[in-house]
Write a protein that holds these residues in place. Sequence first.
Motif, PDB file in Angstrom:
ATOM      1  N   ASP A 196      -0.790 -17.617  -2.805  1.00 34.41           N
ATOM      2  CA  ASP A 196      -1.797 -17.609  -1.749  1.00 34.41           C
ATOM      3  C   ASP A 196      -1.184 -17.398  -0.372  1.00 34.41           C
ATOM      4  O   ASP A 196      -1.900 -17.207   0.613  1.00 34.41           O
ATOM      5  CB  ASP A 196      -2.575 -18.930  -1.736  1.00 34.41           C
ATOM      6  CG  ASP A 196      -3.415 -19.111  -2.987  1.00 34.41           C
ATOM      7  OD1 ASP A 196      -3.983 -18.111  -3.445  1.00 34.41           O
ATOM      8  OD2 ASP A 196      -3.483 -20.239  -3.489  1.00 34.41           O
ATOM      9  N   LEU A 197       0.146 -17.459  -0.274  1.00 33.80           N
ATOM     10  CA  LEU A 197       0.792 -17.305   1.017  1.00 33.80           C
ATOM     11  C   LEU A 197       0.877 -15.842   1.418  1.00 33.80           C
ATOM     12  O   LEU A 197       1.175 -14.973   0.577  1.00 33.80           O
ATOM     13  CB  LEU A 197       2.209 -17.900   0.960  1.00 33.80           C
ATOM     14  CG  LEU A 197       2.263 -19.427   0.850  1.00 33.80           C
ATOM     15  CD1 LEU A 197       3.658 -19.882   0.488  1.00 33.80           C
ATOM     16  CD2 LEU A 197       1.817 -20.071   2.161  1.00 33.80           C
ATOM     17  N   PRO A 198       0.621 -15.526   2.693  1.00 32.31           N
ATOM     18  CA  PRO A 198       0.730 -14.133   3.152  1.00 32.31           C
ATOM     19  C   PRO A 198       2.202 -13.748   3.346  1.00 32.31           C
ATOM     20  O   PRO A 198       2.840 -14.210   4.291  1.00 32.31           O
ATOM     21  CB  PRO A 198      -0.044 -14.132   4.474  1.00 32.31           C
ATOM     22  CG  PRO A 198      -0.007 -15.550   4.939  1.00 32.31           C
ATOM     23  CD  PRO A 198       0.093 -16.422   3.737  1.00 32.31           C
ATOM     24  N   LYS A 199       2.721 -12.911   2.452  1.00 32.97           N
ATOM     25  CA  LYS A 199       4.135 -12.532   2.519  1.00 32.97           C
ATOM     26  C   LYS A 199       4.342 -11.019   2.499  1.00 32.97           C
ATOM     27  O   LYS A 199       5.468 -10.555   2.647  1.00 32.97           O
ATOM     28  CB  LYS A 199       4.903 -13.166   1.354  1.00 32.97           C
ATOM     29  CG  LYS A 199       4.980 -14.680   1.424  1.00 32.97           C
ATOM     30  CD  LYS A 199       5.866 -15.255   0.337  1.00 32.97           C
ATOM     31  CE  LYS A 199       5.252 -15.056  -1.031  1.00 32.97           C
ATOM     32  NZ  LYS A 199       6.087 -15.649  -2.092  1.00 32.97           N
ATOM     33  N   THR A 200       3.277 -10.251   2.318  1.00 32.79           N
ATOM     34  CA  THR A 200       3.394  -8.799   2.253  1.00 32.79           C
ATOM     35  C   THR A 200       3.109  -8.188   3.620  1.00 32.79           C
ATOM     36  O   THR A 200       2.050  -8.449   4.209  1.00 32.79           O
ATOM     37  CB  THR A 200       2.406  -8.214   1.226  1.00 32.79           C
ATOM     38  OG1 THR A 200       2.645  -8.818  -0.046  1.00 32.79           O
ATOM     39  CG2 THR A 200       2.563  -6.705   1.120  1.00 32.79           C
ATOM     40  N   VAL A 201       4.038  -7.389   4.133  1.00 34.04           N
ATOM     41  CA  VAL A 201       3.840  -6.748   5.437  1.00 34.04           C
ATOM     42  C   VAL A 201       2.798  -5.639   5.294  1.00 34.04           C
ATOM     43  O   VAL A 201       2.947  -4.724   4.487  1.00 34.04           O
ATOM     44  CB  VAL A 201       5.160  -6.169   5.969  1.00 34.04           C
ATOM     45  CG1 VAL A 201       4.927  -5.443   7.294  1.00 34.04           C
ATOM     46  CG2 VAL A 201       6.203  -7.268   6.143  1.00 34.04           C
ATOM     47  N   VAL A 202       1.726  -5.735   6.076  1.00 34.40           N
ATOM     48  CA  VAL A 202       0.646  -4.746   6.000  1.00 34.40           C
ATOM     49  C   VAL A 202       0.423  -4.011   7.317  1.00 34.40           C
ATOM     50  O   VAL A 202      -0.199  -2.949   7.332  1.00 34.40           O
ATOM     51  CB  VAL A 202      -0.680  -5.413   5.554  1.00 34.40           C
ATOM     52  CG1 VAL A 202      -0.589  -5.878   4.111  1.00 34.40           C
ATOM     53  CG2 VAL A 202      -1.054  -6.576   6.473  1.00 34.40           C
ATOM     54  N   GLN A 527      -5.171  -8.561   2.127  1.00 35.82           N
ATOM     55  CA  GLN A 527      -5.061  -7.131   1.834  1.00 35.82           C
ATOM     56  C   GLN A 527      -6.409  -6.542   1.439  1.00 35.82           C
ATOM     57  O   GLN A 527      -6.753  -5.431   1.849  1.00 35.82           O
ATOM     58  CB  GLN A 527      -4.040  -6.921   0.713  1.00 35.82           C
ATOM     59  CG  GLN A 527      -2.614  -7.279   1.119  1.00 35.82           C
ATOM     60  CD  GLN A 527      -1.640  -7.117  -0.031  1.00 35.82           C
ATOM     61  OE1 GLN A 527      -1.442  -6.022  -0.553  1.00 35.82           O
ATOM     62  NE2 GLN A 527      -1.028  -8.226  -0.438  1.00 35.82           N
ATOM     63  N   ARG A 528      -7.193  -7.294   0.643  1.00 36.16           N
ATOM     64  CA  ARG A 528      -8.524  -6.805   0.268  1.00 36.16           C
ATOM     65  C   ARG A 528      -9.408  -6.659   1.497  1.00 36.16           C
ATOM     66  O   ARG A 528     -10.162  -5.690   1.632  1.00 36.16           O
ATOM     67  CB  ARG A 528      -9.166  -7.758  -0.745  1.00 36.16           C
ATOM     68  CG  ARG A 528      -8.726  -7.537  -2.173  1.00 36.16           C
ATOM     69  CD  ARG A 528      -9.638  -8.277  -3.133  1.00 36.16           C
ATOM     70  NE  ARG A 528      -9.539  -9.715  -2.958  1.00 36.16           N
ATOM     71  CZ  ARG A 528      -8.686 -10.491  -3.616  1.00 36.16           C
ATOM     72  NH1 ARG A 528      -7.850  -9.960  -4.481  1.00 36.16           N
ATOM     73  NH2 ARG A 528      -8.677 -11.801  -3.420  1.00 36.16           N
ATOM     74  N   MET A 529      -9.320  -7.638   2.410  1.00 38.58           N
ATOM     75  CA  MET A 529     -10.127  -7.576   3.620  1.00 38.58           C
ATOM     76  C   MET A 529      -9.773  -6.344   4.447  1.00 38.58           C
ATOM     77  O   MET A 529     -10.651  -5.616   4.919  1.00 38.58           O
ATOM     78  CB  MET A 529      -9.924  -8.839   4.447  1.00 38.58           C
ATOM     79  CG  MET A 529     -10.674  -8.854   5.767  1.00 38.58           C
ATOM     80  SD  MET A 529     -10.557 -10.441   6.626  1.00 38.58           S
ATOM     81  CE  MET A 529      -8.799 -10.515   6.954  1.00 38.58           C
ATOM     82  N   LEU A 530      -8.489  -6.069   4.610  1.00 36.42           N
ATOM     83  CA  LEU A 530      -8.079  -4.916   5.406  1.00 36.42           C
ATOM     84  C   LEU A 530      -8.454  -3.610   4.718  1.00 36.42           C
ATOM     85  O   LEU A 530      -8.857  -2.652   5.382  1.00 36.42           O
ATOM     86  CB  LEU A 530      -6.577  -4.969   5.668  1.00 36.42           C
ATOM     87  CG  LEU A 530      -6.101  -6.153   6.525  1.00 36.42           C
ATOM     88  CD1 LEU A 530      -4.598  -6.104   6.708  1.00 36.42           C
ATOM     89  CD2 LEU A 530      -6.795  -6.180   7.874  1.00 36.42           C
ATOM     90  N   ARG A 531      -8.340  -3.557   3.396  1.00 37.78           N
ATOM     91  CA  ARG A 531      -8.752  -2.335   2.679  1.00 37.78           C
ATOM     92  C   ARG A 531     -10.245  -2.099   2.835  1.00 37.78           C
ATOM     93  O   ARG A 531     -10.697  -0.960   3.000  1.00 37.78           O
ATOM     94  CB  ARG A 531      -8.380  -2.442   1.206  1.00 37.78           C
ATOM     95  CG  ARG A 531      -6.919  -2.186   0.897  1.00 37.78           C
ATOM     96  CD  ARG A 531      -6.714  -1.894  -0.574  1.00 37.78           C
ATOM     97  NE  ARG A 531      -7.132  -2.999  -1.410  1.00 37.78           N
ATOM     98  CZ  ARG A 531      -6.338  -3.992  -1.801  1.00 37.78           C
ATOM     99  NH1 ARG A 531      -5.078  -4.005  -1.420  1.00 37.78           N
ATOM    100  NH2 ARG A 531      -6.801  -4.954  -2.572  1.00 37.78           N
ATOM    101  N   MET A 532     -11.000  -3.171   2.776  1.00 39.93           N
ATOM    102  CA  MET A 532     -12.450  -3.031   2.922  1.00 39.93           C
ATOM    103  C   MET A 532     -12.790  -2.482   4.301  1.00 39.93           C
ATOM    104  O   MET A 532     -13.683  -1.652   4.462  1.00 39.93           O
ATOM    105  CB  MET A 532     -13.113  -4.395   2.711  1.00 39.93           C
ATOM    106  CG  MET A 532     -14.626  -4.360   2.659  1.00 39.93           C
ATOM    107  SD  MET A 532     -15.306  -6.019   2.431  1.00 39.93           S
ATOM    108  CE  MET A 532     -14.562  -6.456   0.868  1.00 39.93           C
ATOM    109  N   LEU A 533     -12.068  -2.948   5.307  1.00 38.15           N
ATOM    110  CA  LEU A 533     -12.314  -2.456   6.657  1.00 38.15           C
ATOM    111  C   LEU A 533     -11.978  -0.984   6.770  1.00 38.15           C
ATOM    112  O   LEU A 533     -12.652  -0.226   7.463  1.00 38.15           O
ATOM    113  CB  LEU A 533     -11.474  -3.250   7.663  1.00 38.15           C
ATOM    114  CG  LEU A 533     -11.780  -4.748   7.735  1.00 38.15           C
ATOM    115  CD1 LEU A 533     -10.829  -5.433   8.693  1.00 38.15           C
ATOM    116  CD2 LEU A 533     -13.209  -4.978   8.166  1.00 38.15           C
ATOM    117  N   GLU A 534     -10.931  -0.555   6.080  1.00 41.06           N
ATOM    118  CA  GLU A 534     -10.506   0.839   6.171  1.00 41.06           C
ATOM    119  C   GLU A 534     -11.489   1.781   5.495  1.00 41.06           C
ATOM    120  O   GLU A 534     -11.598   2.950   5.854  1.00 41.06           O
ATOM    121  CB  GLU A 534      -9.129   0.996   5.533  1.00 41.06           C
ATOM    122  CG  GLU A 534      -8.004   0.362   6.342  1.00 41.06           C
ATOM    123  CD  GLU A 534      -6.682   0.401   5.602  1.00 41.06           C
ATOM    124  OE1 GLU A 534      -6.708   0.587   4.375  1.00 41.06           O
ATOM    125  OE2 GLU A 534      -5.638   0.253   6.252  1.00 41.06           O
TER     126      GLU A 534
END
Length: 1002
Positions: A196-202, A527-534
């Motif tokens: 659940d921790l944010p560790k992937t650079v997006v 990541q899902r939230m940002l993809r949805m925005l895109e």
Amino acid sequence: MLVELKKLIEANPLFRDKLTFPGFKASRLRTLINQSLNWQHQLCKNPRPNPDIKTLFTDHTCASSNGTRVPPPTNTPLSGSVPKPGVFPPLGAHGPFQPVVSPPPSAIAGWMSGANPSMPHAAVAAAPPGLVQAPSSAAFLKHPRTPSSGGPGMEYQTADSEHLMKRLRAGQPDEVSANVSFSGSTHPPNVHSPEDLPKTVVRSLSQGSKVMSMDFHPQQQTVLLVGTNIGDISIWEVGSRERLALKPFKVWDISTCSMPFQTTLVKDATISVNRCVWGPDGSILGVAFSKHIVQIYTYNPAGELRQYLEIDAHIGGVNDIAFAHPNKQLCIVTCGDDKTIKVWDAVAGRRQYTFEGHEAPVYSVCPHYKENIQFIFSTAIDGKIKAWLYDSLGSRVDYDAPGLWCTTMAYSADGTRLFSCGTSKEGESHLVEWNESEGAIKRTYSGFRKLSLGVVQFDTTRNRFLAAGDEFQIKFWDMDNTNILTYTDADGGLPASPRLRFNKEGSLLAVTTRDNGIKILANADGQRMLRMLETRVFDGARGFSEAVNVKPAIAGSLGPIANASASASPILERPDRIQQPISLGNLANMESSSRAADVKPRILETTDKIKSWKFPEITDSTQLKTLKLPDPLTPSKVVRLLYTNSGLAVLALASNAVHKLWKWQRHERNPSGKSSASSVPQLWQPTNGALMSNDLNDAKQTEDLVSCIALSKNDSYVMSASGGKVSLFNMMTFKVMTTFMPPPPAATYLAFHPQDNNIIAIGMEDSTIQIYNVRVDEVKTKLKGHQKRISGLAFSQSLNILVSSGADAQLCVWNIDGWEKKKSRPIQAPPGHQTLLVGETRVQFHNNQSHLLVVHESQIAVYDSQLECLRSWYPRDSLSAPISSAIYSCDGMLIFAGFCDGAVGIFDSDSLSLRCRIAPSSYISAPISSNNGSAFPVVIAAHPSDPNQFALGMSDGTVHVIEPSDGETKWGGSTSQENGTLPSIPSSSALNSSQPSETLSR
């Protein structure tokens, strides 16, 4: 019953994803019933030793025999057996309760012995044997209430309008719940994993200068506030990588600054941001600088920043800034090199408290509250931790922080666990959890570099994880485990001690980089939230943050700037002239703010007398976004219309006394669930199909039946009337909770008192205003000053007044302390109109709480608190029909006005210049004829957080939601004021004056 209650709670959007349901023992309901019956029996005037209980549907009371008082019960111990149906367990020597147990000190009181001696202690009775007993730490009441008198008849003060009704008026005490302290106890089970921790650079953002402070918006999960070492502040939309705002440092008004500060600037003009932070609802932000001052900006969802307050706060640097809510007033807390902590009124910038006692510069502050105790922790660079109440009695705590140097403190999101992180002068870093009740360290987390290369920064998320920047990495811990959980280097490029900040959901993490940039790390949800925005097409990239991320705020928690979504008018730049936004269209949501100076805008230069529609006109549905809300019910004219405070629903009241509630659902195209013209809502009804209808039994059956409506802060209750009794409805079940105030006279307008939601100002058909206390079912006073029925009421707490308007076109100002009338006058008639006006007149305070919008069929006008007309706009000629309704946008920058020919005008609120006209053909599919049966907007409502969305309640019973087209970011964008092409409408004073008028500064 538990299953059904759980369904009901989960259906409420305010609780969505916020609650974990505990398990209950099978006997829990019986325990609660016994406790209730014991409590009722304790209030009996003539308690019997073995009372006979025949029903739970009415309150128990023991009847006296032959008029004599029954002797007290014997000393028989309480039975441990389950009582027979209808019979209490035998009562002991102390009546229905065991001996009163003194409450143990609360968590903060443990740090501050005798912290609040004047606060009454609420006793909690021990449960009888055989009943389920709460832990001893539950002896503290979650919401203590002060009895108004001792004895059986005592009443309890309530905190919100939903505690108004039947129980209280019947003399029954409000229920009091116990709150189990988590200090030193086991915490909720770990429901999160390291994944659940944010560790992937997006995302990677280039700030351009060294980042000193960051903070994510409390509601818009992808909006990031950044402050730098050269004094700049920026607001980033991290999803689109767009910088929404950039404000280089400047002193707004050097003349108001102290001479030491002016001297310091002359010697060295460089300045850095030490801390920047959002206010509790994201409508305001504060910046602490390395020299003397703090600056407060207001912010609206479009990304616009406006100057609000500039305070010369400390001698030397201002090291930290935070927002707090003592006494339900939003305040600013600062600390500085001058060894003090100061508390400032967030509306006017007045200093309220100065806390002295530290012997070194104060490094950080952490305001918080436990139960009903508000306090501030502070840390100084000598390692001392102190705690302060909002009084002048000095520090209640004096402890040493590990490392004895730079330390910051923070609570977990749920406020139950306290942590600190600091670094010593030698470079040793310490991350610890505190046992509040003892003022001792509960656990120390391991995993730091032996000698850190800077002051380590930390943050918490999800009530479960800690993160700190150390050794060119981000290190993570589980709160319940002292060993490091995991770490990440964010693909490299981090400084030795990177700064970091989680967003409020914990799905994103912002981390500073060596090259003056910021990296955004995300977990799977992020990541899902940002993809949805895109994948969606948004309104200029600013709109998606607002549409996707804004969550409903718990109403009533935001204080005086609770709904300050925009800010001051563009012409008002100095902090002492700022116009302070609040929510609109719902007087129940009004909170306090301080007095703002009445500033009369300069008069527009114009040679025209009055203009008709000669402005950009929207005539086709392709030029805007519009949605007609689905409605299978019998159509009836919409007479009242509201958005819920969360922005998730629209509530209409029709002329047939039926309420209609449309709710927007969360889905891929509308992940926030907010109202939108791009997503079709559901006309919501409870499963039993019940309608929410007002009482009409006592109403006059006339065509001009007047309706009124008001909504509670948390959107759970609505108070409404349609010529009959006033009804209080539960919005979840549509059930009538109670009715009151039967006609005659009928209620025609409802407004909650800004300081006490149990007090309602009710405008009446007989021209009076009744100040009604719902809790005791009593009219406190009647105000008389109008000649015809009341058609509008507006409170201004900052001015301590109530303004009323009536169908006599009169305005009256009342002092809300003693309810005496201060002033009255008729509204100003249009030029050439020889007689006094009559007809319904509506009033609404601007966000600054000092300027008043007055709406009459003949005009839209803005008045000051002395009822002087500052500017007005009049329909004229055959092209302009009478005005049917008007309202401020949520940010106070626009006025939406409906007209009786079906058109909608959108005005600039500063100048009353018309930005654009929306023709009825653009939102009504059927052609509009010129006969009297044409549909037109009877009432208009403004969205509570989107300044460009509004809804129309129509004469034909339909409701339309309208927004600018995808190609425009706001109304009148093609003729925006920035390019200087906005036409001018003269103010009333310009029309009536022979003196040359002065050009309005834009």
